[in-house]
Design an enzyme around this catalytic site. Structure first.
Site, PDB file in Angstrom:
ATOM      1  N   ASP A 169       0.831  -1.308  -0.145  1.00 29.64           N
ATOM      2  CA  ASP A 169      -0.095   0.162   0.086  1.00 29.64           C
ATOM      3  C   ASP A 169       0.733   1.109  -0.074  1.00 29.64           C
ATOM      4  O   ASP A 169       2.087   1.147   0.517  1.00 29.64           O
ATOM      5  CB  ASP A 169      -0.967  -0.001   1.389  1.00 29.64           C
ATOM      6  N   GLY A 170       0.108   2.259  -0.628  1.00 33.65           N
ATOM      7  CA  GLY A 170       0.927   3.658  -0.696  1.00 33.65           C
ATOM      8  C   GLY A 170       1.490   4.029  -2.075  1.00 33.65           C
ATOM      9  O   GLY A 170       2.316   5.223  -1.961  1.00 33.65           O
ATOM     10  N   ASN A 171       1.298   3.503  -3.043  1.00 32.02           N
ATOM     11  CA  ASN A 171       1.803   3.941  -4.176  1.00 32.02           C
ATOM     12  C   ASN A 171       1.209   5.144  -4.661  1.00 32.02           C
ATOM     13  O   ASN A 171       2.036   5.943  -5.238  1.00 32.02           O
ATOM     14  CB  ASN A 171       1.508   2.959  -5.358  1.00 32.02           C
ATOM     15  N   SER A 198      -8.036  -4.556   5.460  1.00 34.01           N
ATOM     16  CA  SER A 198      -8.697  -4.316   4.141  1.00 34.01           C
ATOM     17  C   SER A 198      -9.096  -5.555   3.316  1.00 34.01           C
ATOM     18  O   SER A 198      -8.864  -5.813   2.126  1.00 34.01           O
ATOM     19  CB  SER A 198      -7.875  -3.394   3.160  1.00 34.01           C
ATOM     20  N   SER A 228      -7.559  -5.553  -5.046  1.00 29.42           N
ATOM     21  CA  SER A 228      -8.792  -6.104  -4.113  1.00 29.42           C
ATOM     22  C   SER A 228     -10.162  -6.239  -4.703  1.00 29.42           C
ATOM     23  O   SER A 228     -10.376  -5.391  -5.896  1.00 29.42           O
ATOM     24  CB  SER A 228      -8.765  -5.474  -2.722  1.00 29.42           C
ATOM     25  N   HIS A 281       2.475   3.221  -8.798  1.00 29.03           N
ATOM     26  CA  HIS A 281       2.177   1.718  -9.235  1.00 29.03           C
ATOM     27  C   HIS A 281       3.521   1.063 -10.198  1.00 29.03           C
ATOM     28  O   HIS A 281       3.849   0.183  -9.778  1.00 29.03           O
ATOM     29  CB  HIS A 281       0.894   1.372  -9.978  1.00 29.03           C
ATOM     30  N   ASN A 339     -11.100  -2.798  -4.821  1.00 26.58           N
ATOM     31  CA  ASN A 339     -10.592  -1.998  -6.000  1.00 26.58           C
ATOM     32  C   ASN A 339     -10.989  -1.617  -7.162  1.00 26.58           C
ATOM     33  O   ASN A 339     -10.733  -0.828  -8.189  1.00 26.58           O
ATOM     34  CB  ASN A 339      -9.016  -2.077  -6.117  1.00 26.58           C
TER      35      ASN A 339
HETATM   36  C1  IPE Z   1      -5.447  -2.640  -0.214  1.00 24.33           C
HETATM   37  O1  IPE Z   1      -5.074  -1.430  -0.280  1.00 24.33           O
HETATM   38  C2  IPE Z   1      -5.425  -3.368  -1.408  1.00 24.33           C
HETATM   39  C3  IPE Z   1      -4.204  -3.555  -2.133  1.00 24.33           C
HETATM   40  C4  IPE Z   1      -2.899  -3.313  -1.809  1.00 24.33           C
HETATM   41  C5  IPE Z   1      -4.276  -4.348  -3.298  1.00 24.33           C
HETATM   42  P1  IPE Z   1      -6.274  -0.099  -0.427  1.00 24.33           P
HETATM   43  O2  IPE Z   1      -5.439   1.026  -0.470  1.00 24.33           O
HETATM   44  O3  IPE Z   1      -7.130  -0.427  -1.586  1.00 24.33           O
HETATM   45  O4  IPE Z   1      -7.005  -0.285   0.719  1.00 24.33           O
HETATM   46  P2  IPE Z   1      -7.943   0.760   1.815  1.00 24.33           P
HETATM   47  O5  IPE Z   1      -8.820   1.078   0.615  1.00 24.33           O
HETATM   48  O6  IPE Z   1      -7.104   1.830   2.149  1.00 24.33           O
HETATM   49  O7  IPE Z   1      -8.553   0.018   2.905  1.00 24.33           O
HETATM   50  C1  IPE Z   2      -1.688   0.133  -3.372  1.00 18.35           C
HETATM   51  O1  IPE Z   2      -1.507   1.647  -3.377  1.00 18.35           O
HETATM   52  C2  IPE Z   2      -1.800  -0.397  -4.727  1.00 18.35           C
HETATM   53  C3  IPE Z   2      -3.146  -0.784  -4.963  1.00 18.35           C
HETATM   54  C4  IPE Z   2      -4.178  -0.657  -4.192  1.00 18.35           C
HETATM   55  C5  IPE Z   2      -3.496  -1.307  -6.243  1.00 18.35           C
HETATM   56  P1  IPE Z   2      -2.618   2.483  -3.538  1.00 18.35           P
HETATM   57  O2  IPE Z   2      -3.073   2.773  -4.797  1.00 18.35           O
HETATM   58  O3  IPE Z   2      -3.557   2.170  -2.562  1.00 18.35           O
HETATM   59  O4  IPE Z   2      -1.960   3.712  -2.880  1.00 18.35           O
HETATM   60  P2  IPE Z   2      -2.478   4.768  -1.809  1.00 18.35           P
HETATM   61  O5  IPE Z   2      -3.084   4.229  -0.595  1.00 18.35           O
HETATM   62  O6  IPE Z   2      -3.703   5.639  -2.440  1.00 18.35           O
HETATM   63  O7  IPE Z   2      -1.281   6.058  -1.604  1.00 18.35           O
HETATM   64 MG    MG Z   3      -4.047   2.399  -0.657  1.00 16.53          MG
END
Ligand code: IPE
Ligand code: IPE
Ligand code: MG
Length: 241
Positions: free
Chosen positions: A20-22, A196, A65, A37, A68
């Site tokens: 998470d955090g991309n 999540s 997910s 990503h 997503n």
């Molecule tokens: C969880 O991250 C799913 C993945 C890393 C693929 P999310 O960014 O979607 O989760 P929430 O929405 O913050 O709970």
């Molecule tokens: C996780 O990074 C990757 C996926 C859920 C596919 P995010 O896209 O959720 O990045 P943030 O949480 O918005 O920073």
């Molecule tokens: Mg996220």
């Protein structure tokens, strides 16, 4: 003997990661989310190599997910093509290192072109038994349990299974990957303290490791730190300390 056991480095057999955090990583740089990503895919490559170096046999990563799907079309499309690129670019490395690729989740929800590529690489690597990379795609923990319950209910209906015979083992056997051991360590990056909907059944006794580091910045040293923290934990499984 006790002393030796306490100092021995304990390596988890199966590590599960919520990458998470991309998006936030890209935003900090004033770039589109897909830029984050892409950098995240580099972290996956680095962590997969680190698993082999450290002796971690199974790596499961939460890549997409069931929730997503609500993201903007562009982002979902970008993630799907990134996945295809990963499969094309990295297939040779999977073979070189004898890594078996598998998917957990509703693979049938994915666009056909992604599915075809996934199925091809899964088939090509299915003979490898030492190292495993599991991509959680269109994965939801509740959906997985629901799918298992439906499969069990069908067997009860036909008389193949008695209701009283439905125990934890039977439920585990109806999950998406019944032969994969439960994760020992669950890592979530980016400072979020939640599951999540990730591996709800399988993580019941995993050790949790949360870090503020954003996924694109999570590489070998950060992974090694998570493993070091894991080896300091005492897993009791209900036994007295
Ligand atoms: C969880 O991250 C799913 C993945 C890393 C693929 P999310 O960014 O979607 O989760 P929430 O929405 O913050 O709970
Ligand atoms: C996780 O990074 C990757 C996926 C859920 C596919 P995010 O896209 O959720 O990045 P943030 O949480 O918005 O920073
Ligand atoms: Mg996220």
């Amino acid at each position: 003997m006790t002393g030796a056991r306490e100092t021995a480095v304990c390596i988890p057999r199966h590590v599960a990661v919520i990458m998470d955090g991309n998006g936030r990583w890209a935003k900090q740089r004033g770039r589109p989310r897909l830029f984050g990503h892409r950098a995240g895919a580099e972290s996956l490559r680095a962590v997969l190599r680190a698993c082999r170096d450290h002796g971690v046999e199974y790596l499961t990563v939460y890549a997409f997910s069931t929730e997503n799907w609500v993201r903007p079309k562009d982002e979902v499309g970008g993630l799907m093509s990134l996945l295809k690129t990963f499969l094309k670019k990295d297939e040779h490395e999977l073979h070189e290192n004898q890594v078996r690729l598998r998917v957990t989740g509703r693979i049938e929800d994915l666009p056909r072109s992604v599915r075809t590529e996934l199925e091809r690489v899964m088939e090509a690597t299915k003979a490898y038994t030492r190292w495993h990379l599991i991509l959680a795609l269109s994965y939801g923990g509740r959906t997985e349990i629901m799918d298992a319950v439906r499969a069990i209910a069908r067997k009860v209906k036909t008389g193949e299974l008695e209701p009283e015979a439905v125990d934890e083992t039977v439920i585990s056997r109806h999950l998406y990957l019944p032969d994969v051991p439960d994760p020992d360590l669950m890592i979530r990056t980016s400072g979020e303290l939640r599951l999540s909907n990730f591996l709800l059944w399988e993580l019941s006794y995993a050790e949790f490791y949360f870090t503020d580091t954003l996924w694109p910045d999570f590489r070998e040293p950060q992974f090694a730190e998570a493993l070091a923290e894991y080896s300091r934990r005492q897993r009791r499984f209900g036994a007295p300390s």
